[in-house]
Design a protein around this motif. Structure first.
Motif, PDB file in Angstrom:
ATOM      1  N   ILE A   1     -15.790  -1.113  -8.465  1.00  0.00           N
ATOM      2  CA  ILE A   1     -15.295  -0.466  -7.566  1.00  0.00           C
ATOM      3  C   ILE A   1     -13.955  -0.476  -7.065  1.00  0.00           C
ATOM      4  O   ILE A   1     -13.285  -1.942  -7.298  1.00  0.00           O
ATOM      5  N   LEU A   2     -12.731   0.660  -6.677  1.00  0.00           N
ATOM      6  CA  LEU A   2     -12.040   0.807  -6.321  1.00  0.00           C
ATOM      7  C   LEU A   2     -11.581   0.716  -4.994  1.00  0.00           C
ATOM      8  O   LEU A   2     -11.981   1.693  -4.708  1.00  0.00           O
ATOM      9  N   THR A   3     -10.988   0.028  -4.275  1.00  0.00           N
ATOM     10  CA  THR A   3     -10.141   0.225  -2.740  1.00  0.00           C
ATOM     11  C   THR A   3      -9.155   0.619  -2.709  1.00  0.00           C
ATOM     12  O   THR A   3      -8.739  -0.428  -2.765  1.00  0.00           O
ATOM     13  N   LEU A   4      -8.856   1.122  -1.258  1.00  0.00           N
ATOM     14  CA  LEU A   4      -7.216   1.121  -1.299  1.00  0.00           C
ATOM     15  C   LEU A   4      -6.736   1.557   0.227  1.00  0.00           C
ATOM     16  O   LEU A   4      -7.911   2.793   0.537  1.00  0.00           O
ATOM     17  N   THR A   5      -6.231   0.650   1.059  1.00  0.00           N
ATOM     18  CA  THR A   5      -5.850   1.014   2.199  1.00  0.00           C
ATOM     19  C   THR A   5      -4.598   2.265   2.141  1.00  0.00           C
ATOM     20  O   THR A   5      -4.334   2.318   1.596  1.00  0.00           O
ATOM     21  N   VAL A   6      -5.194   3.372   3.059  1.00  0.00           N
ATOM     22  CA  VAL A   6      -4.289   4.424   2.850  1.00  0.00           C
ATOM     23  C   VAL A   6      -3.860   4.411   4.541  1.00  0.00           C
ATOM     24  O   VAL A   6      -2.759   5.507   4.353  1.00  0.00           O
ATOM     25  N   GLY A   7      -3.784   3.818   5.409  1.00  0.00           N
ATOM     26  CA  GLY A   7      -3.793   4.139   6.659  1.00  0.00           C
ATOM     27  C   GLY A   7      -4.151   2.974   7.601  1.00  0.00           C
ATOM     28  O   GLY A   7      -5.333   2.366   7.016  1.00  0.00           O
ATOM     29  N   ALA A   8      -4.121   3.202   9.039  1.00  0.00           N
ATOM     30  CA  ALA A   8      -4.830   2.427   9.726  1.00  0.00           C
ATOM     31  C   ALA A   8      -6.315   2.964  10.582  1.00  0.00           C
ATOM     32  O   ALA A   8      -6.456   3.950  10.318  1.00  0.00           O
ATOM     33  N   ASP A   9      -6.699   2.137   9.820  1.00  0.00           N
ATOM     34  CA  ASP A   9      -8.559   2.248   9.738  1.00  0.00           C
ATOM     35  C   ASP A   9      -8.527   3.934   8.523  1.00  0.00           C
ATOM     36  O   ASP A   9      -9.469   4.395   9.798  1.00  0.00           O
ATOM     37  N   ARG A  10      -7.882   3.516   7.437  1.00  0.00           N
ATOM     38  CA  ARG A  10      -7.751   4.639   6.349  1.00  0.00           C
ATOM     39  C   ARG A  10      -8.301   4.548   5.250  1.00  0.00           C
ATOM     40  O   ARG A  10      -7.379   3.399   4.588  1.00  0.00           O
ATOM     41  N   VAL A  11      -9.265   4.344   4.764  1.00  0.00           N
ATOM     42  CA  VAL A  11      -9.756   3.510   3.359  1.00  0.00           C
ATOM     43  C   VAL A  11     -10.058   4.685   2.466  1.00  0.00           C
ATOM     44  O   VAL A  11     -11.355   6.005   2.196  1.00  0.00           O
ATOM     45  N   LEU A  12      -9.708   4.756   0.711  1.00  0.00           N
ATOM     46  CA  LEU A  12     -10.283   5.003  -0.206  1.00  0.00           C
ATOM     47  C   LEU A  12     -10.834   4.591  -1.120  1.00  0.00           C
ATOM     48  O   LEU A  12     -10.559   3.623  -0.882  1.00  0.00           O
ATOM     49  N   VAL A  13     -12.115   4.786  -1.255  1.00  0.00           N
ATOM     50  CA  VAL A  13     -13.201   4.546  -1.890  1.00  0.00           C
ATOM     51  C   VAL A  13     -13.446   5.384  -3.146  1.00  0.00           C
ATOM     52  O   VAL A  13     -13.733   6.423  -3.122  1.00  0.00           O
TER      53      VAL A  13
ATOM     54  N   PRO B   1      -2.449  14.736  -0.353  1.00  0.00           N
ATOM     55  CA  PRO B   1      -3.799  15.159  -0.015  1.00  0.00           C
ATOM     56  C   PRO B   1      -4.485  14.040   1.365  1.00  0.00           C
ATOM     57  O   PRO B   1      -5.566  14.117   1.734  1.00  0.00           O
ATOM     58  N   LEU B   2      -4.150  12.604   1.373  1.00  0.00           N
ATOM     59  CA  LEU B   2      -4.198  11.470   1.571  1.00  0.00           C
ATOM     60  C   LEU B   2      -3.769  11.053   3.052  1.00  0.00           C
ATOM     61  O   LEU B   2      -4.348   9.797   3.718  1.00  0.00           O
ATOM     62  N   GLY B   3      -3.370  12.664   3.159  1.00  0.00           N
ATOM     63  CA  GLY B   3      -2.330  11.791   4.748  1.00  0.00           C
ATOM     64  C   GLY B   3      -0.709  11.164   4.619  1.00  0.00           C
ATOM     65  O   GLY B   3      -0.957  11.410   3.870  1.00  0.00           O
ATOM     66  N   TYR B   4      -0.412  10.857   6.148  1.00  0.00           N
ATOM     67  CA  TYR B   4       0.565  10.055   6.401  1.00  0.00           C
ATOM     68  C   TYR B   4       0.199   8.821   6.868  1.00  0.00           C
ATOM     69  O   TYR B   4       1.213   7.853   7.128  1.00  0.00           O
ATOM     70  N   GLY B   5      -0.523   8.271   6.735  1.00  0.00           N
ATOM     71  CA  GLY B   5      -0.928   6.684   7.643  1.00  0.00           C
ATOM     72  C   GLY B   5      -0.123   6.019   6.455  1.00  0.00           C
ATOM     73  O   GLY B   5       0.440   5.063   7.732  1.00  0.00           O
ATOM     74  N   LEU B   6       0.604   5.504   5.845  1.00  0.00           N
ATOM     75  CA  LEU B   6       1.382   4.773   4.650  1.00  0.00           C
ATOM     76  C   LEU B   6       2.376   4.653   5.558  1.00  0.00           C
ATOM     77  O   LEU B   6       3.169   3.579   5.641  1.00  0.00           O
ATOM     78  N   GLU B   7       3.336   5.733   5.656  1.00  0.00           N
ATOM     79  CA  GLU B   7       3.888   6.105   6.809  1.00  0.00           C
ATOM     80  C   GLU B   7       4.280   5.556   8.010  1.00  0.00           C
ATOM     81  O   GLU B   7       5.757   4.964   8.607  1.00  0.00           O
ATOM     82  N   ARG B   8       3.657   4.704   8.617  1.00  0.00           N
ATOM     83  CA  ARG B   8       3.048   3.811   9.874  1.00  0.00           C
ATOM     84  C   ARG B   8       3.483   2.295   9.245  1.00  0.00           C
ATOM     85  O   ARG B   8       4.790   1.993   9.710  1.00  0.00           O
ATOM     86  N   TYR B   9       3.582   2.691   7.944  1.00  0.00           N
ATOM     87  CA  TYR B   9       3.838   0.639   7.603  1.00  0.00           C
ATOM     88  C   TYR B   9       5.570   1.129   7.586  1.00  0.00           C
ATOM     89  O   TYR B   9       6.932   0.383   7.275  1.00  0.00           O
ATOM     90  N   ILE B  10       6.232   1.907   7.035  1.00  0.00           N
ATOM     91  CA  ILE B  10       7.871   1.759   6.376  1.00  0.00           C
ATOM     92  C   ILE B  10       8.799   1.790   8.102  1.00  0.00           C
ATOM     93  O   ILE B  10       9.079   1.143   7.905  1.00  0.00           O
ATOM     94  N   TRP B  11       7.848   2.595   8.624  1.00  0.00           N
ATOM     95  CA  TRP B  11       8.525   2.064  10.198  1.00  0.00           C
ATOM     96  C   TRP B  11       8.184   1.040  10.537  1.00  0.00           C
ATOM     97  O   TRP B  11       9.427  -0.097  11.354  1.00  0.00           O
ATOM     98  N   THR B  12       6.949   0.364  10.576  1.00  0.00           N
ATOM     99  CA  THR B  12       7.079  -0.925  10.987  1.00  0.00           C
ATOM    100  C   THR B  12       8.168  -1.954   9.811  1.00  0.00           C
ATOM    101  O   THR B  12       8.534  -3.545  10.440  1.00  0.00           O
ATOM    102  N   LEU B  13       8.017  -1.851   9.238  1.00  0.00           N
ATOM    103  CA  LEU B  13       8.910  -2.745   7.593  1.00  0.00           C
ATOM    104  C   LEU B  13      10.318  -2.407   8.014  1.00  0.00           C
ATOM    105  O   LEU B  13      11.152  -3.391   8.256  1.00  0.00           O
ATOM    106  N   LEU B  14      10.566  -1.362   9.108  1.00  0.00           N
ATOM    107  CA  LEU B  14      12.199  -1.077   9.588  1.00  0.00           C
ATOM    108  C   LEU B  14      12.649  -1.569  10.933  1.00  0.00           C
ATOM    109  O   LEU B  14      13.468  -2.644  10.902  1.00  0.00           O
TER     110      LEU B  14
END
Length: 338
Positions: free
Chosen positions: A251-263, A71-84
């Protein structure tokens, strides 16, 4: 956001084309010259070529829209590939460079070499790598200016590691070419393979440093990092200024992808508001926050009482003693708090 994605893809594709040609030339040159430094650089370029494929796959897969399972998209997957990418730089580049250096220093690789082909390949490689580096540097510098941050601070804070990865790879490649040139030249001038072995070891150290740097950047993003502190401060200011809000409890914020933030925010609304008024206020404030900050993707606002002891304990447990007392006596986060 779409422009940055397009620029990142162009940067990756240019780096892929440059590294593919460079890798082929270095392999041939390493076989002809017998140079350990050139062999290490060949492995480095092969790893970089493979890495551009990983980065491109990450760009494509992380751009998929949110669905029921994610439901929050696949933005975090980019960090998996860059970690690889970081793993590949160390596993395919650094370890091979260390192996070549040790073998040469132990005398298992040696003999006379013909450096001419090596010099030519290193020169052409420097031109191609410089073209790719210039493209990556311009993009990273433009992104840093758009964020209003110095280059070093942007590299530390960015949630878009793709262009940073290319820039670090190309910087390491140009530095590695200089080291390989020095090792090959000193071997040619002195007749000693020790210099070539030392050059290969230095390339291994360089690649290890780049791998650790990339790994650290992506580790923080994968673990779950707060949004830009400037965004957090502005969100707090806007919520505190809302006419319906008495107190911003948390206030809680979380980066969930490139230029995508959860507030997520917990708010104590003013007494006397009806439930309908609270509902309309939360919808309005969420809309205003998304309009003010394009990177805010989802906003969750929760109505809470300021004197709830469990909430107070959770907030104090997270932020420690960074509190001050509001009117009414209950502790709250200070202006410079979370």
């Amino acid at each position: 956001m779409a422009d940055q994605e397009h620029e990142s893809r162009l940067t990756v594709l240019l780096a892929f084309g440059a590294n593919l040609g460079i890798a082929a030339a270095k392999v041939i040159a390493a076989l002809i010259t017998g140079s350990a430094s050139l062999a290490a650089e060949a492995a480095h370029s092969i790893a970089d070529t493979f890495n551009e494929v990983l980065l491109f796959v990450g760009l494509r897969r992380s751009g998929r829209p949110a669905d029921r399972r994610h439901p929050l998209g696949y933005g975090l997957e980019r960090y998996i590939w860059t970690l690889l990418v970081a793993v590949a730089i160390f596993g395919m580049g650094a370890l091979f460079a260390f192996y070549q250096g040790v073998e040469t220093l132990l005398g298992r690789r040696g003999g006379e070499v013909d450096p001419l082909v090596g010099y030519l390949v290193l020169g052409v490689s420097a031109v191609l790598e410089g073209t790719s580096w210039r493209r990556a540097f311009r993009q990273v510098r433009a992104d840093a200016r758009a964020e209003g941050l110095p280059l070093a601070a942007f590299i530390r804070r960015t949630d878009e590691p793709t262009s940073i990865s290319v820039l670090l790879e190309d910087t390491a490649a140009l530095t590695g070419l200089a080291v390989a040139f020095a090792g090959l030249s000193l071997r040619h001038l002195t007749g000693s393979a020790v210099w070539d072995g030392i050059g290969s070891l230095l390339i291994g150290v360089l690649l290890t440093a780049v791998a650790l740097m990339l790994g650290r950047i992506n580790l923080h993003l994968l673990v779950g990092r707060q949004a830009d502190p400037r965004l957090v401060a502005d969100v707090r200011r806007r919520l505190a200024a809302a006419p319906d809000v008495e107190w911003v409890a948390d206030i809680l914020t979380l980066t969930v992808g490139a230029d995508r933030v959860l507030v997520c925010a917990r708010l104590d609304f003013r007494d006397g508001l009806t439930s309908a008024a609270v509902e309309h206020a939360t919808v309005r404030m969420a809309r205003e926050l998304r309009a003010a900050h394009e990177e805010i993707d989802e906003v969750f606002l929760e109505a809470v009482p300021r004197d709830d002891p469990e909430l107070r304990a959770r907030v104090i447990g997270r932020y420690g003693d960074r509190f001050q007392s509001p009117p009414g006596g209950t502790d709250r986060p200070g202006p410079g708090g979370p």
